[in-house]
Design a protein around this motif. Structure first.
Motif, PDB file in Angstrom:
ATOM      1  N   ASP A 279      73.701  52.720  22.094  1.00 49.29           N
ATOM      2  CA  ASP A 279      72.664  52.738  21.048  1.00 49.29           C
ATOM      3  C   ASP A 279      71.306  52.314  21.614  1.00 49.29           C
ATOM      4  N   ARG A 280      70.995  52.823  22.803  1.00 45.17           N
ATOM      5  CA  ARG A 280      69.735  52.601  23.519  1.00 45.17           C
ATOM      6  C   ARG A 280      69.527  51.143  23.928  1.00 45.17           C
ATOM      7  N   MET A 281      70.596  50.398  24.033  1.00 47.71           N
ATOM      8  CA  MET A 281      70.486  49.021  24.522  1.00 47.71           C
ATOM      9  C   MET A 281      70.399  48.998  26.041  1.00 47.71           C
ATOM     10  N   VAL A 282      70.859  50.066  26.698  1.00 51.10           N
ATOM     11  CA  VAL A 282      70.806  50.188  28.155  1.00 51.10           C
ATOM     12  C   VAL A 282      70.247  51.563  28.495  1.00 51.10           C
ATOM     13  N   THR A 283      69.264  51.581  29.375  1.00 47.87           N
ATOM     14  CA  THR A 283      68.785  52.860  29.921  1.00 47.87           C
ATOM     15  C   THR A 283      68.947  52.820  31.425  1.00 47.87           C
ATOM     16  N   PHE A 284      69.334  53.960  31.970  1.00 45.51           N
ATOM     17  CA  PHE A 284      69.542  54.088  33.410  1.00 45.51           C
ATOM     18  C   PHE A 284      68.878  55.379  33.853  1.00 45.51           C
ATOM     19  N   ASN A 285      68.024  55.290  34.875  1.00 46.64           N
ATOM     20  CA  ASN A 285      67.332  56.455  35.410  1.00 46.64           C
ATOM     21  C   ASN A 285      67.535  56.509  36.915  1.00 46.64           C
ATOM     22  N   VAL A 286      67.738  57.699  37.438  1.00 47.10           N
ATOM     23  CA  VAL A 286      67.870  57.908  38.880  1.00 47.10           C
ATOM     24  C   VAL A 286      67.111  59.184  39.235  1.00 47.10           C
ATOM     25  N   ASP A 287      66.469  59.178  40.382  1.00 48.51           N
ATOM     26  CA  ASP A 287      65.671  60.311  40.824  1.00 48.51           C
ATOM     27  C   ASP A 287      65.844  60.467  42.339  1.00 48.51           C
ATOM     28  N   LEU A 288      66.192  61.662  42.777  1.00 46.16           N
ATOM     29  CA  LEU A 288      66.295  61.985  44.201  1.00 46.16           C
ATOM     30  C   LEU A 288      65.166  62.941  44.549  1.00 46.16           C
ATOM     31  N   PHE A 289      64.551  62.745  45.727  1.00 44.53           N
ATOM     32  CA  PHE A 289      63.478  63.652  46.114  1.00 44.53           C
ATOM     33  C   PHE A 289      63.560  64.005  47.595  1.00 44.53           C
ATOM     34  N   LEU A 290      63.019  65.165  47.920  1.00 42.69           N
ATOM     35  CA  LEU A 290      62.945  65.667  49.290  1.00 42.69           C
ATOM     36  C   LEU A 290      61.629  66.425  49.426  1.00 42.69           C
ATOM     37  N   THR A 291      60.847  66.079  50.449  1.00 43.20           N
ATOM     38  CA  THR A 291      59.582  66.751  50.715  1.00 43.20           C
ATOM     39  C   THR A 291      59.565  67.215  52.160  1.00 43.20           C
ATOM     40  N   LYS A 292      59.256  68.501  52.361  1.00 47.51           N
ATOM     41  CA  LYS A 292      59.144  69.065  53.706  1.00 47.51           C
ATOM     42  C   LYS A 292      57.712  69.563  53.898  1.00 47.51           C
ATOM     43  N   ILE A 293      57.059  69.078  54.950  1.00 46.38           N
ATOM     44  CA  ILE A 293      55.674  69.465  55.226  1.00 46.38           C
ATOM     45  C   ILE A 293      55.630  70.164  56.582  1.00 46.38           C
ATOM     46  N   ARG A 294      55.047  71.361  56.600  1.00 50.47           N
ATOM     47  CA  ARG A 294      54.834  72.096  57.847  1.00 50.47           C
ATOM     48  C   ARG A 294      53.336  72.114  58.142  1.00 50.47           C
ATOM     49  N   ASN A 295      52.991  72.008  59.410  1.00 54.66           N
ATOM     50  CA  ASN A 295      51.579  71.970  59.830  1.00 54.66           C
ATOM     51  C   ASN A 295      50.836  70.836  59.132  1.00 54.66           C
ATOM     52  N   ARG A 296      51.453  69.668  59.115  1.00 57.79           N
ATOM     53  CA  ARG A 296      50.833  68.518  58.460  1.00 57.79           C
ATOM     54  C   ARG A 296      49.440  68.277  59.018  1.00 57.79           C
ATOM     55  N   GLN A 297      48.488  68.083  58.137  1.00 57.22           N
ATOM     56  CA  GLN A 297      47.110  67.838  58.557  1.00 57.22           C
ATOM     57  C   GLN A 297      46.861  66.328  58.616  1.00 57.22           C
TER      58      GLN A 297
ATOM     59  N   SER B  80      43.360  67.800  62.448  1.00 61.65           N
ATOM     60  CA  SER B  80      44.251  68.571  63.304  1.00 61.65           C
ATOM     61  C   SER B  80      45.631  68.614  62.683  1.00 61.65           C
ATOM     62  N   ASN B  81      46.483  69.486  63.223  1.00 64.70           N
ATOM     63  CA  ASN B  81      47.850  69.595  62.728  1.00 64.70           C
ATOM     64  C   ASN B  81      48.760  68.662  63.507  1.00 64.70           C
ATOM     65  N   ALA B  82      49.755  68.108  62.815  1.00 63.54           N
ATOM     66  CA  ALA B  82      50.661  67.142  63.433  1.00 63.54           C
ATOM     67  C   ALA B  82      52.114  67.562  63.286  1.00 63.54           C
ATOM     68  N   GLY B  83      52.394  68.838  63.290  1.00 63.48           N
ATOM     69  CA  GLY B  83      53.776  69.292  63.242  1.00 63.48           C
ATOM     70  C   GLY B  83      54.397  69.156  61.871  1.00 63.48           C
ATOM     71  N   ALA B  84      55.698  68.871  61.848  1.00 69.06           N
ATOM     72  CA  ALA B  84      56.460  68.824  60.603  1.00 69.06           C
ATOM     73  C   ALA B  84      56.790  67.389  60.210  1.00 69.06           C
ATOM     74  N   THR B  85      56.926  67.186  58.903  1.00 75.85           N
ATOM     75  CA  THR B  85      57.318  65.888  58.361  1.00 75.85           C
ATOM     76  C   THR B  85      58.350  66.124  57.269  1.00 75.85           C
ATOM     77  N   ILE B  86      59.364  65.282  57.239  1.00 73.77           N
ATOM     78  CA  ILE B  86      60.361  65.320  56.176  1.00 73.77           C
ATOM     79  C   ILE B  86      60.443  63.924  55.570  1.00 73.77           C
ATOM     80  N   ALA B  87      60.367  63.859  54.252  1.00 74.30           N
ATOM     81  CA  ALA B  87      60.510  62.584  53.537  1.00 74.30           C
ATOM     82  C   ALA B  87      61.565  62.774  52.459  1.00 74.30           C
ATOM     83  N   LYS B  88      62.440  61.776  52.322  1.00 75.34           N
ATOM     84  CA  LYS B  88      63.466  61.851  51.292  1.00 75.34           C
ATOM     85  C   LYS B  88      63.717  60.462  50.748  1.00 75.34           C
TER      86      LYS B  88
END
Length: 119
Positions: free
Chosen positions: A37-55, A68-76
């Motif tokens: 009855d809304r006495m407990v809330t639970f939230n979860v979020d997963l993310f993934l970001t891939k960057i090519r030719n990172r500036q 300049s460009n710094a190659g690729a970056t991955i964040a999760k």
């Protein structure tokens, strides 16, 4: 009296500097829930970001900024949140976020920049 002198020019533009466009692919999935009855809330979020030719912006001696460009970056990562209201006068909350990232060329550029110069 009381006047500030004009600020000097912060940087000079480097003409004819070429760099590739940056491309970002970002993904996210999450869940928001209410329980008991809304006495407990639970939230979860997963993310993934891939960057090519990172500036990246490099500041060179003489206040010159260079893009300049710094190659690729991955964040999760993951974000978690829980809130509980066991009685009307008490609210308990907890939040946590974890993330990890890796950059290919950027790591090499930084290691080259901090090496002592050889004569």
């Amino acid at each position: 009296m009381g006047d500030f002198p004009p600020a000097p020019v912060a940087s000079l533009a480097v003409g004819n500097t070429r760099f590739d466009p940056e491309h970002v692919d970002s993904y996210e999935i999450g869940l928001k829930s209410s329980l008991f009855d809304r006495m407990v809330t639970f939230n979860v979020d997963l993310f993934l970001t891939k960057i090519r030719n990172r500036q990246i912006l490099q500041t060179l001696p003489g206040a010159i900024n260079l893009v300049s460009n710094a190659g690729a970056t991955i964040a999760k990562g993951i974000d978690l949140s829980i809130k509980a209201r066991p009685v009307a006068a008490l609210r308990l909350t907890g939040d946590d976020a974890r993330s990890a990232g890796a950059a290919s060329l950027l790591r090499r550029l930084i290691s080259q920049a901090v090496k002592p110069a050889t004569i």
